[in-house]
Design a protein around this motif. Structure first.
Motif, PDB file in Angstrom:
ATOM      1  N   LEU A 115      11.314   1.775  12.699  1.00 42.29           N
ATOM      2  CA  LEU A 115      10.144   2.317  13.181  1.00 42.29           C
ATOM      3  C   LEU A 115       9.074   2.305  11.976  1.00 42.29           C
ATOM      4  CD1 LEU A 115       8.373   3.306  15.529  1.00 42.29           C
ATOM      5  CD2 LEU A 115       9.199   5.523  14.929  1.00 42.29           C
ATOM      6  N   GLU A 116       9.395   2.914  10.811  1.00 38.75           N
ATOM      7  CA  GLU A 116       8.370   2.770   9.643  1.00 38.75           C
ATOM      8  C   GLU A 116       8.236   1.423   9.341  1.00 38.75           C
ATOM      9  OE1 GLU A 116       8.685   4.163   5.003  1.00 38.75           O
ATOM     10  OE2 GLU A 116      10.317   4.416   6.343  1.00 38.75           O
ATOM     11  N   LEU A 117       8.960   0.665   9.342  1.00 40.79           N
ATOM     12  CA  LEU A 117       8.878  -0.913   8.980  1.00 40.79           C
ATOM     13  C   LEU A 117       7.885  -1.507   9.910  1.00 40.79           C
ATOM     14  CD1 LEU A 117       9.165  -3.657   7.445  1.00 40.79           C
ATOM     15  CD2 LEU A 117      11.285  -3.939   8.812  1.00 40.79           C
ATOM     16  N   VAL A 118       7.973  -1.299  11.138  1.00 38.08           N
ATOM     17  CA  VAL A 118       7.186  -1.780  12.261  1.00 38.08           C
ATOM     18  C   VAL A 118       5.697  -1.225  11.997  1.00 38.08           C
ATOM     19  CG1 VAL A 118       6.562  -1.789  14.785  1.00 38.08           C
ATOM     20  CG2 VAL A 118       8.919  -2.332  13.800  1.00 38.08           C
ATOM     21  N   ILE A 119       5.805   0.084  11.853  1.00 35.37           N
ATOM     22  CA  ILE A 119       4.252   0.636  11.432  1.00 35.37           C
ATOM     23  C   ILE A 119       3.513   0.056  10.157  1.00 35.37           C
ATOM     24  CG2 ILE A 119       2.961   2.909  11.061  1.00 35.37           C
ATOM     25  CD1 ILE A 119       5.097   4.218  12.689  1.00 35.37           C
ATOM     26  N   CYS A 120       4.517   0.046   9.323  1.00 34.26           N
ATOM     27  CA  CYS A 120       3.890  -0.765   7.876  1.00 34.26           C
ATOM     28  C   CYS A 120       3.005  -1.978   8.247  1.00 34.26           C
ATOM     29  CB  CYS A 120       4.907  -0.697   6.977  1.00 34.26           C
ATOM     30  SG  CYS A 120       5.291   1.176   6.264  1.00 34.26           S
ATOM     31  N   LEU A 121       4.006  -2.941   9.021  1.00 31.08           N
ATOM     32  CA  LEU A 121       3.512  -4.256   9.312  1.00 31.08           C
ATOM     33  C   LEU A 121       2.310  -4.249   9.959  1.00 31.08           C
ATOM     34  CD1 LEU A 121       6.948  -5.791  10.181  1.00 31.08           C
ATOM     35  CD2 LEU A 121       5.557  -6.652   8.388  1.00 31.08           C
ATOM     36  N   ALA A 122       2.139  -3.322  10.998  1.00 30.17           N
ATOM     37  CA  ALA A 122       0.955  -3.223  11.825  1.00 30.17           C
ATOM     38  C   ALA A 122      -0.191  -2.812  10.853  1.00 30.17           C
ATOM     39  CB  ALA A 122       1.289  -2.178  12.939  1.00 30.17           C
ATOM     40  N   ALA A 123       0.033  -1.836  10.122  1.00 32.50           N
ATOM     41  CA  ALA A 123      -1.108  -1.300   9.199  1.00 32.50           C
ATOM     42  C   ALA A 123      -1.483  -2.315   8.319  1.00 32.50           C
ATOM     43  CB  ALA A 123      -0.679  -0.061   8.706  1.00 32.50           C
ATOM     44  N   SER A 124      -0.547  -3.293   7.719  1.00 30.20           N
ATOM     45  CA  SER A 124      -0.692  -4.170   6.524  1.00 30.20           C
ATOM     46  C   SER A 124      -1.448  -5.283   7.015  1.00 30.20           C
ATOM     47  CB  SER A 124       0.580  -4.664   6.117  1.00 30.20           C
ATOM     48  OG  SER A 124       1.088  -5.531   6.877  1.00 30.20           O
ATOM     49  N   ASN A 125      -1.411  -5.785   8.324  1.00 29.14           N
ATOM     50  CA  ASN A 125      -2.035  -7.085   8.560  1.00 29.14           C
ATOM     51  C   ASN A 125      -2.188  -7.244  10.118  1.00 29.14           C
ATOM     52  OD1 ASN A 125      -2.865 -10.044   9.179  1.00 29.14           O
ATOM     53  ND2 ASN A 125      -1.776 -10.454   7.384  1.00 29.14           N
ATOM     54  N   VAL A 165       9.747   5.347  20.092  1.00 35.36           N
ATOM     55  CA  VAL A 165       8.918   4.269  20.480  1.00 35.36           C
ATOM     56  C   VAL A 165       7.688   5.029  20.804  1.00 35.36           C
ATOM     57  CG1 VAL A 165       8.414   2.868  22.110  1.00 35.36           C
ATOM     58  CG2 VAL A 165      10.787   3.072  21.494  1.00 35.36           C
ATOM     59  N   HIS A 166       7.266   6.056  21.110  1.00 33.61           N
ATOM     60  CA  HIS A 166       5.869   6.624  21.513  1.00 33.61           C
ATOM     61  C   HIS A 166       5.374   7.032  20.228  1.00 33.61           C
ATOM     62  CE1 HIS A 166       6.084   6.097  26.015  1.00 33.61           C
ATOM     63  NE2 HIS A 166       7.337   6.138  25.907  1.00 33.61           N
ATOM     64  N   THR A 167       6.021   7.484  19.498  1.00 33.34           N
ATOM     65  CA  THR A 167       5.600   8.038  18.034  1.00 33.34           C
ATOM     66  C   THR A 167       4.944   6.883  17.433  1.00 33.34           C
ATOM     67  OG1 THR A 167       7.069   9.857  18.002  1.00 33.34           O
ATOM     68  CG2 THR A 167       6.098   9.075  15.925  1.00 33.34           C
ATOM     69  N   GLY A 168       5.558   5.777  17.578  1.00 34.35           N
ATOM     70  CA  GLY A 168       5.073   4.577  16.775  1.00 34.35           C
ATOM     71  C   GLY A 168       4.108   3.929  17.534  1.00 34.35           C
ATOM     72  N   LEU A 169       3.960   3.951  18.629  1.00 37.21           N
ATOM     73  CA  LEU A 169       2.739   3.369  19.499  1.00 37.21           C
ATOM     74  C   LEU A 169       1.569   4.427  19.131  1.00 37.21           C
ATOM     75  CD1 LEU A 169       4.159   2.843  22.950  1.00 37.21           C
ATOM     76  CD2 LEU A 169       3.570   0.991  21.277  1.00 37.21           C
ATOM     77  N   GLU A 170       1.766   5.601  19.139  1.00 39.83           N
ATOM     78  CA  GLU A 170       0.528   6.562  18.603  1.00 39.83           C
ATOM     79  C   GLU A 170       0.222   6.341  17.431  1.00 39.83           C
ATOM     80  OE1 GLU A 170       2.517  10.393  19.691  1.00 39.83           O
ATOM     81  OE2 GLU A 170       2.524  10.061  21.678  1.00 39.83           O
ATOM     82  N   VAL A 171       1.086   6.151  16.379  1.00 38.40           N
ATOM     83  CA  VAL A 171       0.518   5.967  14.887  1.00 38.40           C
ATOM     84  C   VAL A 171      -0.194   4.729  14.755  1.00 38.40           C
ATOM     85  CG1 VAL A 171       1.474   5.513  12.695  1.00 38.40           C
ATOM     86  CG2 VAL A 171       2.589   7.388  13.898  1.00 38.40           C
ATOM     87  N   ASP A 174      -3.557   5.116  16.435  1.00 32.66           N
ATOM     88  CA  ASP A 174      -4.249   5.615  15.426  1.00 32.66           C
ATOM     89  C   ASP A 174      -4.951   4.812  14.183  1.00 32.66           C
ATOM     90  OD1 ASP A 174      -5.481   8.396  14.610  1.00 32.66           O
ATOM     91  OD2 ASP A 174      -3.750   8.192  13.021  1.00 32.66           O
ATOM     92  N   LEU A 175      -3.731   4.261  13.593  1.00 35.49           N
ATOM     93  CA  LEU A 175      -4.264   3.343  12.644  1.00 35.49           C
ATOM     94  C   LEU A 175      -5.247   2.046  12.803  1.00 35.49           C
ATOM     95  CD1 LEU A 175      -0.701   3.225  10.536  1.00 35.49           C
ATOM     96  CD2 LEU A 175      -2.672   4.488  10.127  1.00 35.49           C
ATOM     97  N   VAL A 176      -4.808   1.579  14.200  1.00 37.27           N
ATOM     98  CA  VAL A 176      -5.604   0.141  14.190  1.00 37.27           C
ATOM     99  C   VAL A 176      -6.154   0.728  15.889  1.00 37.27           C
ATOM    100  CG1 VAL A 176      -5.606  -2.173  14.647  1.00 37.27           C
ATOM    101  CG2 VAL A 176      -4.093  -1.005  13.179  1.00 37.27           C
ATOM    102  N   PRO A 177      -7.053   1.401  16.029  1.00 40.52           N
ATOM    103  CA  PRO A 177      -7.735   1.916  17.374  1.00 40.52           C
ATOM    104  C   PRO A 177      -7.851   0.700  18.321  1.00 40.52           C
ATOM    105  CG  PRO A 177      -9.243   2.688  15.533  1.00 40.52           C
ATOM    106  CD  PRO A 177      -8.284   1.758  14.844  1.00 40.52           C
TER     107      PRO A 177
END
Length: 651
Positions: A115-125, A165-171, A174-177
């Motif tokens: 989950l941490e990796l997926v969130i980092c990928l979404a935020a990075s690019n 899963v839902h924590t990941g979606l929420e983050v 929040d990072l990418v509205p």
């Protein structure tokens, strides 16, 4: 090949660790990140060995061995630290491996690292946002081939996966509205379709149930302001699809020679519940709960409706039911109210009936949870839809049919509110009569006849309770119902005979008004005139809140808030033993069934009522009710069978 690469990678790591330990060096997290970074960068130089070893770790399926789990966990954490070195050109196979992983196959520590990796990928690019959302939504359900949800361990795994899963979606939102817009689309697109012949039905049912759970978690979660409305609308659409798929026209048939109320009074001993006890609810004579129990689609719809009802209860506890109700009401107005497909065969003598069990009962239950707000607003909205001349006739007819059925069946509605809504309909009908100088024409005055039928239908259920309260009784007596029904537009001749009969019988017993002649249609369900005003949609026979046939929904949620006809105390109950059918026929005048069918219309009644006689009868009425206890429920007077509602087909 994957096993060999993993083995090589493990040996490579072990050798480095041994060398560093001999040198007194401790390998830190950053050291591991540098190793992974070098593996990613080496792809551009043509050296892909370390990169392939890394991909192989993610591909390895054996998650039972502790050393394999530790290696996977370490690799995922290192990738999170080196995410800026990943690109979609050189590292396609790595990205495919990451987004192809399922949390359902991982232990909790690996779930967290993934989950941490997926969130980092979404935020990075921004290029990865869609892929990250797809991957998380895919984890709403176990892998396609898995049946773990049928076992206790699967339920434990579900409790581990879904919150992450839902924590990941929420983050990510929040990072990418802007991700919220894509998320709504993704949830709709990835919804499992029930109609797949190549898939095990039991497994598909389980998948749809858990997918709905995730949709409702989104609607009630931290990002509901971004995705709540669209997700809830899709929940409704999903249920509508199942509603249509049940094929009620194949299950339900009624005898056209029986009236609506007669069909509710079939011998209850013919119908028994699964436990062998007699039902205390109304069921159609040609459909039993056992029939529906064998219908996979109906069983699934029942389960999904229960989830939705429980979600509505949770919303009520959190004081946000009004917010959710707005979405349900919008869905109702956009889909059900204006969606029609006739289920009536013009050639056959039997009518094929259809029940829409989804949206209106969700709204019905929401209204039961909050009568003062949701309950009142639903009725007022339907009233507005009917009264507005800007709406098409079919929309107005449907609106007043929903309103009448709702007022008649809602146990949670106060009698005073029912009277107020009746007065609104009566006032509209009176104005309509004053503006009309034409004779009876079912097709030209459809809205008028629908309103008249709705008024009579509601009074069939509530006349006794209204007459038991002096203030409400006075309001009812002051309503100009008689001049409306005696108007030359002839509503008593056009509306459904069974409703007219029951209304006139109660009106006579309550001394609401009297007429010199009326019609006894031998308890016919319909007439040629009612078919004409009902149109192709057969809205003359549309009673959308007839009893819900979904067994568990009805018993657990609807039944405590629902008025069944066999519980209604009518105005003629007290003196029914002193009256006979012959007396009623003498009072109202009988139309022979054979002549009625030959002529195609009912004979006209004498409109020249003696007003002095009417005033005399009214003056004899006592203002003190015989019973001030209000509505009577639970009486044993009537057996428990009912015909199903005939409603437009959901799309």
């Amino acid at each position: 090949m994957g096993v060999e690469l993993t083995h090589q990678y493990t040996e490579y790591r072990a050798m480095e660790d041994q060398e560093e330990m001999e040198e007194g060096v401790i390998l830190t997290d950053w050291d591991i990140v540098y190793h992974v970074r070098d593996a990613l960068l080496s792809v551009k130089t043509g050296d892909r060995s370390s990169y392939h070893q890394l991909v192989a770790v993610l591909h390895h399926r054996d998650r039972s061995a502790p050393d394999k789990v530790a290696l996977l966990l370490t690799s995922l954490k290192a990738l999170s630290g080196a995410v800026s070195y990943i690109n979609d050109i050189d590292h396609v196979s790595l990205l495919q491996s990451i987004f192809g992983m399922s949390m359902w196959n991982c232990v909790p520590d690996v779930m967290d690292a993934l989950l941490e990796l997926v969130i980092c990928l979404a935020a990075s690019n921004g290029k990865y946002v869609d892929l990250c959302l797809d991957m998380l939504v895919n984890n709403f359900m176990p892998p396609m081939e898995s049946d773990m949800l049928r076992h206790p361990r699967g339920q434990t795994k579900k409790d581990q996966v879904l919150p992450r899963v839902h924590t990941g979606l929420e983050v990510i939102v929040d990072l990418v509205p802007l991700a919220a817009l894509k998320l709504s689309t993704t949830v709709v697109q990835k919804r499992p379709m029930f109609f797949r012949k190549d898939f095990n039905m039991d497994r598909l049912k389980v998948r749809m149930e858990i997918y709905l759970k995730n949709m409702l978690m989104l609607e009630g979660g931290a990002i509901r302001e971004f995705v709540g409305n669209s997700v809830l609308m899709e929940v409704v659409n999903m249920m509508l699809e199942l509603d249509v798929a049940i094929g009620w026209d194949e299950l339900l048939r009624d005898d056209p020679n029986k009236g609506i109320f007669t069909m509710e009074l079939e011998d209850e001993e013919e119908e028994a519940d699964d436990d062998g006890q007699a039902n205390d609810v109304e069921l159609p004579s040609t459909l039993t709960l056992r029939n529906l129990g064998k219908n996979v689609t109906a069983d699934l719809l029942d389960s999904l409706m229960i989830q939705l009802f429980e979600h509505l209860e949770a919303c009520a506890d959190k004081k946000r039911l009004s917010e959710v109700f707005e979405t349900l009401l919008s869905s109702f107005l956009a889909t059900i109210l204006n969606t029609y497909k006739s289920k009536f065969s013009q050639e056959e003598c039997c009518s094929y009936l259809f029940i829409c069990l989804c949206v209106q009962f969700a709204i019905f239950y929401a209204c039961a949870l909050d009568p003062e707000n949701c309950g009142v607003k639903f009725a007022q909205t339907l009233g507005d839809m009917f009264i507005s001349n800007g709406n098409p006739p079919v929309t107005r007819m449907s609106a007043v049919a929903y309103l009448a059925s709702y007022l008649a069946r809602g146990k949670f509605l106060s009698t005073a509110f029912v009277v107020n809504m009746l007065k609104r309909l009566v006032d509209w009908c009176l104005r309509y009569c004053e503006e009309q100088d034409r004779d009876m024409n079912p097709k030209a005055h459809q809205a008028f006849y629908s309103a008249c039928q709705g008024i009579m239908y509601v009074l069939c259920f509530h006349m006794k309770s209204i007459m038991n309260v002096p203030t409400l009784k006075s309001q009812l007596l002051l309503m100009p119902i008689e001049p409306i029904l005696r108007h030359k537009l002839g509503p008593l001749e056009v509306c459904l005979p069974s409703i007219v009969n029951e209304f006139l019988k109660q009106a006579k017993a309550a001394h609401l008004f009297t007429i010199s002649k009326a019609f006894i249609f031998e308890d016919l369900l319909e007439s040629d005139l009612s078919r004409d005003f009902g149109g192709l949609e057969r809205l003359d026979m549309f009673f959308p809140f007839d009893p819900c046939l979904l067994k568990r929904c009805d018993r657990g949620f609807i039944r405590p808030n629902f008025i069944y006809w066999n519980h209604v105390k009518t105005t003629y109950d007290d003196d029914e033993e002193d009256s006979s059918e012959e007396d009623i026929a003498d009072d109202f005048g009988v139309v022979n069934e054979e002549n009625f069918m030959e002529e195609g219309i009912a004979r006209s009644f004498d409109r020249d009522i003696d007003l002095d006689e009417f005033d005399f009868v009214m003056n004899k009425m006592s203002i003190t009710p015989k019973n001030t206890s209000g509505f009577h429920f639970g009486g044993e007077r009537m057996p428990s069978k009912i015909r199903p509602s005939t409603s437009p087909e959901s799309m």
